[in-house]
Design a protein around this motif. Structure first.
Motif, PDB file in Angstrom:
ATOM      1  N   TYR A   1       0.702  -1.339   0.245  1.00 28.43           N
ATOM      2  CA  TYR A   1       0.043  -0.159   0.035  1.00 28.43           C
ATOM      3  C   TYR A   1       0.839   0.877   0.453  1.00 28.43           C
ATOM      4  N   ARG A   2       1.915   1.219   0.595  1.00 19.93           N
ATOM      5  CA  ARG A   2       3.170   2.278   0.450  1.00 19.93           C
ATOM      6  C   ARG A   2       3.657   2.397  -0.132  1.00 19.93           C
ATOM      7  N   GLY A   3       3.390   1.619  -1.669  1.00 12.63           N
ATOM      8  CA  GLY A   3       4.176   2.208  -2.699  1.00 12.63           C
ATOM      9  C   GLY A   3       5.370   0.433  -2.705  1.00 12.63           C
ATOM     10  N   SER A   4       5.646  -0.156  -2.565  1.00 12.38           N
ATOM     11  CA  SER A   4       6.876  -1.362  -2.261  1.00 12.38           C
ATOM     12  C   SER A   4       6.589  -1.801  -3.246  1.00 12.38           C
ATOM     13  N   ALA A   5       7.447  -2.279  -4.104  1.00 10.90           N
ATOM     14  CA  ALA A   5       8.033  -2.817  -5.522  1.00 10.90           C
ATOM     15  C   ALA A   5       7.400  -4.416  -5.755  1.00 10.90           C
ATOM     16  N   LEU A   6       5.989  -5.183  -4.823  1.00 17.97           N
ATOM     17  CA  LEU A   6       6.149  -6.002  -4.328  1.00 17.97           C
ATOM     18  C   LEU A   6       4.959  -6.275  -5.133  1.00 17.97           C
ATOM     19  N   ASN A   7       4.822  -8.478  -5.489  1.00 15.78           N
ATOM     20  CA  ASN A   7       3.918  -9.073  -6.078  1.00 15.78           C
ATOM     21  C   ASN A   7       2.870  -9.801  -5.231  1.00 15.78           C
ATOM     22  N   LEU A   8       1.842  -9.130  -4.507  1.00 16.46           N
ATOM     23  CA  LEU A   8       0.548  -9.241  -3.964  1.00 16.46           C
ATOM     24  C   LEU A   8       0.287 -11.263  -4.147  1.00 16.46           C
TER      25      LEU A   8
ATOM     26  N   THR B   1      -6.377  -0.909  -5.582  1.00 14.52           N
ATOM     27  CA  THR B   1      -6.994   0.906  -5.559  1.00 14.52           C
ATOM     28  C   THR B   1      -7.398   1.174  -4.765  1.00 14.52           C
ATOM     29  N   ALA B   2      -6.854   0.688  -3.490  1.00 14.97           N
ATOM     30  CA  ALA B   2      -6.709   2.124  -2.464  1.00 14.97           C
ATOM     31  C   ALA B   2      -4.874   2.643  -2.906  1.00 14.97           C
TER      32      ALA B   2
ATOM     33  N   THR C   1     -11.912   8.988 -13.005  1.00 16.50           N
ATOM     34  CA  THR C   1     -11.609   7.655 -12.956  1.00 16.50           C
ATOM     35  C   THR C   1     -11.760   7.699 -11.416  1.00 16.50           C
ATOM     36  N   MET C   2     -11.018   8.534 -10.501  1.00 15.93           N
ATOM     37  CA  MET C   2     -11.002   8.606  -9.260  1.00 15.93           C
ATOM     38  C   MET C   2     -12.267   9.031  -8.398  1.00 15.93           C
ATOM     39  N   ILE C   3     -13.103   9.247  -8.918  1.00 14.62           N
ATOM     40  CA  ILE C   3     -14.491   9.276  -8.493  1.00 14.62           C
ATOM     41  C   ILE C   3     -14.922   7.578  -8.569  1.00 14.62           C
ATOM     42  N   GLN C   4     -15.072   7.016  -9.816  1.00 18.57           N
ATOM     43  CA  GLN C   4     -14.824   5.536  -9.850  1.00 18.57           C
ATOM     44  C   GLN C   4     -14.476   5.066  -9.018  1.00 18.57           C
ATOM     45  N   VAL C   5     -13.217   4.890  -8.677  1.00 20.12           N
ATOM     46  CA  VAL C   5     -12.692   4.158  -7.951  1.00 20.12           C
ATOM     47  C   VAL C   5     -12.943   3.917  -6.914  1.00 20.12           C
ATOM     48  N   ALA C   6     -12.993   5.869  -5.650  1.00 16.98           N
ATOM     49  CA  ALA C   6     -13.793   6.132  -4.706  1.00 16.98           C
ATOM     50  C   ALA C   6     -15.287   5.404  -4.806  1.00 16.98           C
ATOM     51  N   SER C   7     -15.706   5.465  -5.389  1.00 16.89           N
ATOM     52  CA  SER C   7     -17.190   4.915  -5.409  1.00 16.89           C
ATOM     53  C   SER C   7     -16.923   3.193  -5.183  1.00 16.89           C
ATOM     54  N   SER C   8     -16.212   2.788  -5.471  1.00 16.75           N
ATOM     55  CA  SER C   8     -15.198   1.149  -5.731  1.00 16.75           C
ATOM     56  C   SER C   8     -15.716   0.806  -4.229  1.00 16.75           C
ATOM     57  N   PHE C   9     -14.337   1.425  -3.052  1.00 18.66           N
ATOM     58  CA  PHE C   9     -14.407   1.233  -2.280  1.00 18.66           C
ATOM     59  C   PHE C   9     -15.667   0.735  -1.436  1.00 18.66           C
ATOM     60  N   SER C  10     -16.918   1.117  -1.897  1.00 19.26           N
ATOM     61  CA  SER C  10     -18.436   0.801  -0.815  1.00 19.26           C
ATOM     62  C   SER C  10     -18.708   0.067  -1.919  1.00 19.26           C
ATOM     63  N   THR C  11     -18.623  -0.605  -3.221  1.00 19.81           N
ATOM     64  CA  THR C  11     -19.414  -1.589  -3.520  1.00 19.81           C
ATOM     65  C   THR C  11     -19.051  -3.247  -3.387  1.00 19.81           C
TER      66      THR C  11
ATOM     67  N   ALA D   1      -6.634  -1.145 -11.975  1.00 17.09           N
ATOM     68  CA  ALA D   1      -6.957  -1.364 -10.192  1.00 17.09           C
ATOM     69  C   ALA D   1      -8.633  -1.450 -10.501  1.00 17.09           C
ATOM     70  N   LEU D   2      -9.393  -0.942 -11.567  1.00 13.87           N
ATOM     71  CA  LEU D   2     -10.293  -1.128 -11.254  1.00 13.87           C
ATOM     72  C   LEU D   2     -10.893  -2.318 -11.342  1.00 13.87           C
TER      73      LEU D   2
END
Length: 541
Positions: A146-153, A214-215, A291-301, A470-471
């Protein structure tokens, strides 16, 4: 002797500056204004002088010298750049506030989920107490990502389940059976094929990756937006713009009409010309904000962001339970694939006996409270509403600047139009560089866009693409080498030819024409007066 005296007096009267030229008009107000702006009075006239030397302001009687005109022009550019930076800092602060708000919310959500590990997993006994570091490492990896590290989740989550499978299998195997590292590695590889944890790893992986991608992309979008505003707000104004600003802001002082404010449409054309390149950010800026508004809305989906994070411990518990219930079947399949590690002994009662000790828990029991859900809804609503307010920033910037400078709506017939106090007739230009080809106030070469701003347009495109991916749960660092950032797609003229003609501005003669006309009338009168005494002399002879 009377006649020569009369001729001399008339000649002196004709040589003296006329009242029309304003030579006797005091420059006291301008001198006070000029020193108030930080300049010295050296070379500043006491009374009005002829204005043929002016290069930016309309020529005519003036209190401004060439040096004063240049100084005030530089000042008008500096002050306008200051207003642009001030507006930029305000928008940056708004983005930073949104970032702090969401970052605080998300990190609290993450920490609360991590703190609930002990409560949820402690019924597993040794399977929890002996593996606390493994569970802690999972949360640490998620935090670093989340902090930006180059990890492969995807890989990190797969490794977590593989290591957990090794630990559980080792714990459930009789103590007198020796499990080599190679054998445990073989067991771990069965995580994908035999699915010992059921559908939990696959389902949890998809949801956790989507939530964290997305976060992370969302906070990156906020930071990139703020950085674009900062960089674009520092772009210097062109020399042509500075000349137009001088005429807009300070030529009224040089012409002795300091109290007259610029016409609003006049100001609009000057600012649209000065900020033409900045306005070209608008399409990609609009796209990024939406697009940022779309991503923000996806948080509650569903499944919402808070549900995904808060249910991680319960999903792990659910997976371990599933394995315990099916341990005999799984062990048999492992023996078929990896071979039998040794003769089974009495073993330890870690498997089915532990299952009977622990209560039956499901992920649904660890969903956030209604209060937590309400907080997420408020967070999403606040983010979306504030982002919408930022949509029109670049095309509204000229309007915002003119609101500080221009006359109100009721004064459009008695405002400064760049030449005199009268109505401004030219039409207002559109937004963006290509629409300034006929701007009557600011000369622009629309074939040469500002490269700093073109680079920032590309940054907006890259970030928008990352958010859209990200979506879908994809983490993409987008680089489109084929997209030319030289600005060739904006502001080009047909066949490379751009007309340089500028439209006529006014349907009336400006003040300086009236001054010249009055001077010509005065010269004619003086000629007649000089002829009069000569005529009398001839008649006397």
């Amino acid at each position: 002797m009377r006649l020569p005296v009369l001729v001399y007096v008339v000649a002196c009267l004709c040589a003296a500056p006329s009242p029309v030229a304003g030579a006797d008009k005091s420059c006291a107000d301008l001198r006070q204004f000029y020193t108030g702006k930080g300049f010295t009075l050296a070379g500043v006239p006491q009374t009005e002088i002829s204005g043929e030397h002016l290069r930016m302001c309309p020529q005519g009687p003036t209190c401004c010298t060439s040096t004063m005109e240049e100084n005030l022009a530089g000042l008008s550019g500096q002050e306008t750049e200051g207003l642009i930076r001030e507006a930029g800092r305000s928008l940056q602060a708004a983005f930073n506030a949104l970032h702090r708000s969401f970052d605080t919310y998300f990190t609290e959500l993450h920490s609360r989920s991590e703190r609930s590990l002990q409560e949820v997993l402690s019924p597993l006994g040794a399977l929890y107490s002996q593996n606390t570091r493994l569970y802690g490492d999972l949360y640490a990896d998620l935090r670093q990502y989340y902090r930006g590290s180059a990890l492969n989740l995807d890989e990190n989550l797969s490794d977590f389940w593989s290591h957990l499978l090794e630990r559980i299998f080792k714990t459930s195997t009789p103590k007198d059976v020796d499990l080599s590292e190679d054998y445990l590695e073989c067991v771990a590889k069965q995580q994908e094929t035999l699915r010992p944890f059921g559908d939990v790893p696959r389902d949890m992986k998809a949801k956790v990756i989507r939530a964290f991608v997305t976060a992370r992309s969302f906070v990156q979008g906020l930071l990139v937006s703020a950085d674009v505003v900062k960089r674009v707000s520092q772009v210097s104004l062109s020399p042509e713009c500075v000349k137009a600003l001088m005429k807009l802001v300070y030529c009224t002082h040089c012409r002795g009409v300091a109290s007259v404010k610029p016409c609003s449409n006049y100001c609009a054309n000057v600012m649209k010309g000065c900020l033409a390149n900045q306005a070209d950010l608008d399409p990609e800026w609009h796209n990024l904000i939406d697009t940022m508004i779309q991503v923000a809305s996806s948080f509650s989906t569903e499944p919402s962001l808070d549900v995904v994070l808060s249910s991680i411990p319960a999903r792990i518990y659910e997976a371990v339970q599933y394995l315990q219930e099916n341990m005999d079947s799984f062990t048999a399949k492992v023996y078929q694939t990896c071979g039998t590690p040794g003769e089974p002994g009495t073993g330890s009662p870690t498997g089915h006996e532990q299952k009977r000790k622990s209560s039956s828990l499901t992920a649904s029991e660890y969903k956030p409270s209604p209060t937590a859900g309400l907080r997420l809804e408020m967070q999403v609503s606040d983010l979306s509403s504030k982002l919408r307010e930022m949509r029109q920033y670049w095309v509204q910037l000229p309007v915002a600047l003119c609101s500080k400078l221009a006359a109100g709506g009721n004064s459009q017939d008695k405002c400064w139009n760049g030449i005199t106090k009268a109505k401004y007739l030219p039409e207002v230009m559109g937004d963006g560089l290509a629409n300034q080809i006929n701007n009557p106030e600011v000369e622009l070469d629309i074939t040469k866009p500002d490269m700093t701003i073109r680079q920032q347009i590309m940054q907006l495109k890259i970030m928008s693409n990352r958010l859209k991916n990200a979506l879908d749960g994809n983490d993409v660092d987008f680089q489109d080498a084929s997209d030319d950032i030289s600005g060739s797609g904006s502001g080009m003229c047909v066949g490379g030819q751009c007309p340089r003609s500028r439209p006529g501005l006014y349907a009336y003669s400006p003040d300086n024409n009236r001054v010249r006309g009055a001077a010509r009338s005065q010269s004619g009168l003086c000629g007649l007066l000089l002829l009069l005494p000569l005529t009398v002399l001839l008649l006397q002879r």
